[in-house]
Design a protein around this motif. Structure first.
Motif, mmCIF file in Angstrom:
data_model
loop_
_atom_site.group_PDB
_atom_site.id
_atom_site.type_symbol
_atom_site.label_atom_id
_atom_site.label_comp_id
_atom_site.label_asym_id
_atom_site.label_seq_id
_atom_site.Cartn_x
_atom_site.Cartn_y
_atom_site.Cartn_z
ATOM 1 N N LEU A 112 7.648 -30.920 -23.318
ATOM 2 C CA LEU A 112 6.845 -31.701 -23.390
ATOM 3 C C LEU A 112 6.062 -31.558 -22.254
ATOM 4 O O LEU A 112 6.380 -31.580 -20.909
ATOM 5 N N LEU A 113 4.573 -31.290 -22.393
ATOM 6 C CA LEU A 113 3.843 -30.876 -21.545
ATOM 7 C C LEU A 113 2.585 -31.881 -21.091
ATOM 8 O O LEU A 113 1.553 -31.671 -20.636
ATOM 9 N N ALA A 114 2.620 -33.038 -21.604
ATOM 10 C CA ALA A 114 1.862 -34.292 -21.620
ATOM 11 C C ALA A 114 1.336 -34.459 -20.218
ATOM 12 O O ALA A 114 0.188 -34.746 -19.841
ATOM 13 N N PHE A 115 2.250 -34.298 -19.242
ATOM 14 C CA PHE A 115 1.824 -34.580 -17.602
ATOM 15 C C PHE A 115 1.746 -33.253 -17.054
ATOM 16 O O PHE A 115 1.947 -33.141 -15.704
ATOM 17 N N SER A 116 1.863 -32.088 -17.745
ATOM 18 C CA SER A 116 2.072 -30.618 -17.196
ATOM 19 C C SER A 116 3.306 -30.700 -16.472
ATOM 20 O O SER A 116 4.214 -31.516 -16.463
ATOM 21 N N VAL A 117 3.493 -29.603 -15.868
ATOM 22 C CA VAL A 117 4.927 -29.367 -15.283
ATOM 23 C C VAL A 117 4.656 -28.601 -14.030
ATOM 24 O O VAL A 117 3.521 -28.084 -13.610
ATOM 25 N N GLY A 118 5.513 -28.373 -13.161
ATOM 26 C CA GLY A 118 5.274 -27.841 -11.640
ATOM 27 C C GLY A 118 4.654 -28.568 -10.683
ATOM 28 O O GLY A 118 4.510 -29.813 -10.736
ATOM 29 N N PRO A 119 4.255 -27.847 -9.547
ATOM 30 C CA PRO A 119 3.697 -28.727 -8.456
ATOM 31 C C PRO A 119 2.387 -29.470 -8.814
ATOM 32 O O PRO A 119 1.800 -30.343 -7.998
ATOM 33 N N ARG A 120 1.583 -28.963 -9.863
ATOM 34 C CA ARG A 120 0.530 -29.544 -10.171
ATOM 35 C C ARG A 120 0.637 -30.504 -11.245
ATOM 36 O O ARG A 120 -0.400 -30.948 -12.308
ATOM 37 N N ASN A 121 1.805 -31.267 -11.293
ATOM 38 C CA ASN A 121 1.762 -32.297 -12.529
ATOM 39 C C ASN A 121 1.352 -33.594 -12.376
ATOM 40 O O ASN A 121 0.868 -33.596 -10.955
ATOM 41 N N CYS A 122 0.868 -34.227 -13.224
ATOM 42 C CA CYS A 122 -0.172 -35.298 -12.967
ATOM 43 C C CYS A 122 0.164 -36.432 -11.903
ATOM 44 O O CYS A 122 1.352 -36.686 -12.058
ATOM 45 N N ILE A 123 -0.492 -36.397 -10.962
ATOM 46 C CA ILE A 123 -0.103 -37.396 -9.838
ATOM 47 C C ILE A 123 0.041 -38.730 -10.159
ATOM 48 O O ILE A 123 0.790 -39.516 -9.741
ATOM 49 N N GLY A 124 -0.573 -39.242 -11.539
ATOM 50 C CA GLY A 124 -0.559 -40.533 -11.657
ATOM 51 C C GLY A 124 0.434 -40.794 -13.063
ATOM 52 O O GLY A 124 0.057 -42.002 -13.541
ATOM 53 N N GLN A 125 1.165 -40.135 -13.230
ATOM 54 C CA GLN A 125 2.041 -40.201 -14.511
ATOM 55 C C GLN A 125 3.043 -41.472 -14.255
ATOM 56 O O GLN A 125 3.085 -42.087 -15.414
#
Length: 514
Positions: A450-463
């Motif tokens: 599930l990549l909706a908020f991305s993954v890793g250090p640049r995942n969505c700050i506002g999730q």
């Protein structure tokens, strides 16, 4: 004097030849060399056409796709929003090479490789540079920054999204939502059959704009109306030109499109400047407040993390856009799915009534709404507002068994990955919230599918902000209304930088309080 003329002529000739060689390499040699490079690795794709690359193929596919209307029960939307990906993956395999003008792009849909790309902490896969019009729309903020600048900006903004601060915002989110649902109830009461058709796309855009304005900028939708309106118009301009060839430098020409972009940018900045100046005037005890705007403005007193006024303005653009555009579409598609699957609508309503009753939910109540959470995640899987991610190879990189040359753009098709039977099973194209019963990491055959908020250090700050907002809104709506799909609805998801219903989402609401 003659020597000087000869020297200038030689230098001019050398510069001219250097530019000609650069154009030759970019337009002719590099596409030929990279095509051969990838073919040797078994990566095929559509042929490169001079200057346009693959755009001459993409545009007619997109135009044809937009003319189609899907069955409302069909959640396999790839054919409509990424028709070229679907066709090329069937011809060339899961990974294929295509060209955006003279820019090489490789499609990667293997989640393990995607995780490697997105989790890289050394800057080997930065974000691809976007068009100037998109920078104007989204703002040159945290979403587009890379490297040390991004690290510094993320550190500044993180405190504004701590769970303690987000929990306090729930009451403000609820107040904005109650204002909207009270208006719905009034309209339903006035109708003959006590039901009313509501166009959800417009309602949710205004609601989420109001919520982000209240919670993060201490203002209201009314005060930020010009900024939101300008961004909406800019969004349409950016979407319309997304499959056209971009020639660097043309953003400075006084074309009809550019003049409109400049005009909208001035409107947006003027609106944001009023909001910032209002906060400056209301400053008390050397504090600008603890919301997002306050956190950004307080850094002005800290030499190490000082944000200039234009940087604050750009971040405001970013969060005005990301804070309302993506969440509004998430809510739209969630309502669509619940209107289509009435059994799940009733399950959610029962859960909400058991845990919240008719009370305004608080953070503790929202954390107990397991089925609401599952439905929201399934809506994100099937109708993710972002349909693809982009990264760039900053140097020659080895990715799995592939050698990716420097400057190659990597396309990550979220829409396709979210429907891959390899990861999600045979029912990948079906609405099944139960797949999330044990959480996101166990919902698929890969924990990062599930990549909706991305993954890793640049995942969505506002999730976390977005999840609390979506839960709050859906809870307050389902407490008060039953939802049914209007017979006028046409199932036509479209990519306008975010995934939207092309013809809107008319929903029949009926008050449960009458």
């Amino acid at each position: 004097m003659g020597y000087l003329i000869d020297f200038v002529a030689t230098v001019t000739f050398t510069i001219m030849m250097s530019k000609i060689m650069k154009i030759f390499v970019t337009v002719f040699w590099r596409p030929y060399a990279l095509t051969r490079h990838f073919r040797k690795q078994g990566v095929m794709g559509p042929r490169y056409s001079l200057l346009s690359g693959s755009l001459h193929d993409i545009k007619p596919m997109m135009i044809d796709a937009r003319k189609s209307v899907l069955d409302k029960h069909s959640h396999d939307i790839t054919q409509r929003v990424l028709p070229h990906y679907q066709i090329w993956s069937s011809l060339y395999g899961e990974r294929f090479l295509f060209w955006y003008g003279t820019e090489p792009m490789i499609c990667i849909s293997d989640v393990e490789l995607v995780k490697e790309i997105l989790s890289n902490k050394f800057g080997f896969y930065p974000k691809r540079k976007v068009r100037p019009s998109t920078v104007t729309l989204v703002g040159e903020g945290i979403a587009l920054l890379d490297g040390v600048k991004w690290v510094s900006r993320r550190r500044i903004l993180n405190p504004a999204f701590s769970m303690d601060k987000l929990k306090v915002m729930i009451s403000r989110m609820a107040a904005c939502t109650i204002s909207m649902v009270d208006e719905w109830k009034r309209k339903a009461i006035e109708a003959k059959d006590k039901s009313k058709i509501i166009e959800m796309s417009e309602e949710f855009k205004e609601l989420t704009a109001n919520i982000i304005a209240h919670t993060s900028f201490g203002t209201s939708f009314a005060h930020g109306r010009e900024a939101f309106k300008a961004q909406t118009e800019l969004l349409l301009l950016c979407a319309a030109s997304s499959s056209d060839i971009f020639i660097p430098g043309t953003q400075y020409l006084p074309t009809k499109s550019n003049i409109e972009i400049w005009k909208l940018d001035r409107k947006m900045k003027k609106s944001l400047q009023c909001i910032i100046e209002s906060r400056l005037k209301s400053q008390s005890d050397c504090s600008y407040g603890d919301d997002l705007l306050g956190v950004m403005m307080d850094t002005k007193n800290d030499g190490a993390n000082k944000l200039k006024m234009n940087e604050i303005m750009e971040e405001c653009k970013t969060f005005f856009f990301a804070g309302h555009e993506t969440t509004s579409n998430w809510l739209v598609w969630t309502v669509f799915l619940l209107s289509l699957h009435k059994d799940w609508q009733e399950k959610l309503r029962q859960e909400i009534m058991e845990i919240c009753g008719m009370e305004i939910p608080d953070a503790d109540m929202l954390s107990k709404l397991k089925m609401v959470n599952m439905v929201l995640l399934e809506a994100l899987r099937l109708y993710c507002p972002a349909i693809e991610l982009e990264r760039m190879a900053s140097k020659d990189m080895k990715l799995g068994d592939l050698m990716i040359p420097k400057g190659t753009c990597i396309k990550i098709p979220i829409t396709m990955i979210h429907r891959s039977k390899k990861y999600w099973g045979e029912d990948a194209n079906e609405f099944n919230p139960m797949r999330f019963i044990n959480g996101v990491s166990k919902a698929a055959n890969h924990p990062n599918a599930l990549l909706a908020f991305s993954v890793g250090p640049r995942n969505c700050i506002g999730q976390n902000f977005a999840m609390l907002e979506a839960k709050t809104v859906m809870t307050l709506i389902l407490q008060r209304f039953s939802l049914s799909l209007s017979p006028d609805y046409q199932h036509a998801p479209v990519n306008n930088l975010t995934l939207q219903p092309q013809h809107g989402l008319p929903i029949i609401i009926k008050s449960l309080e009458l």
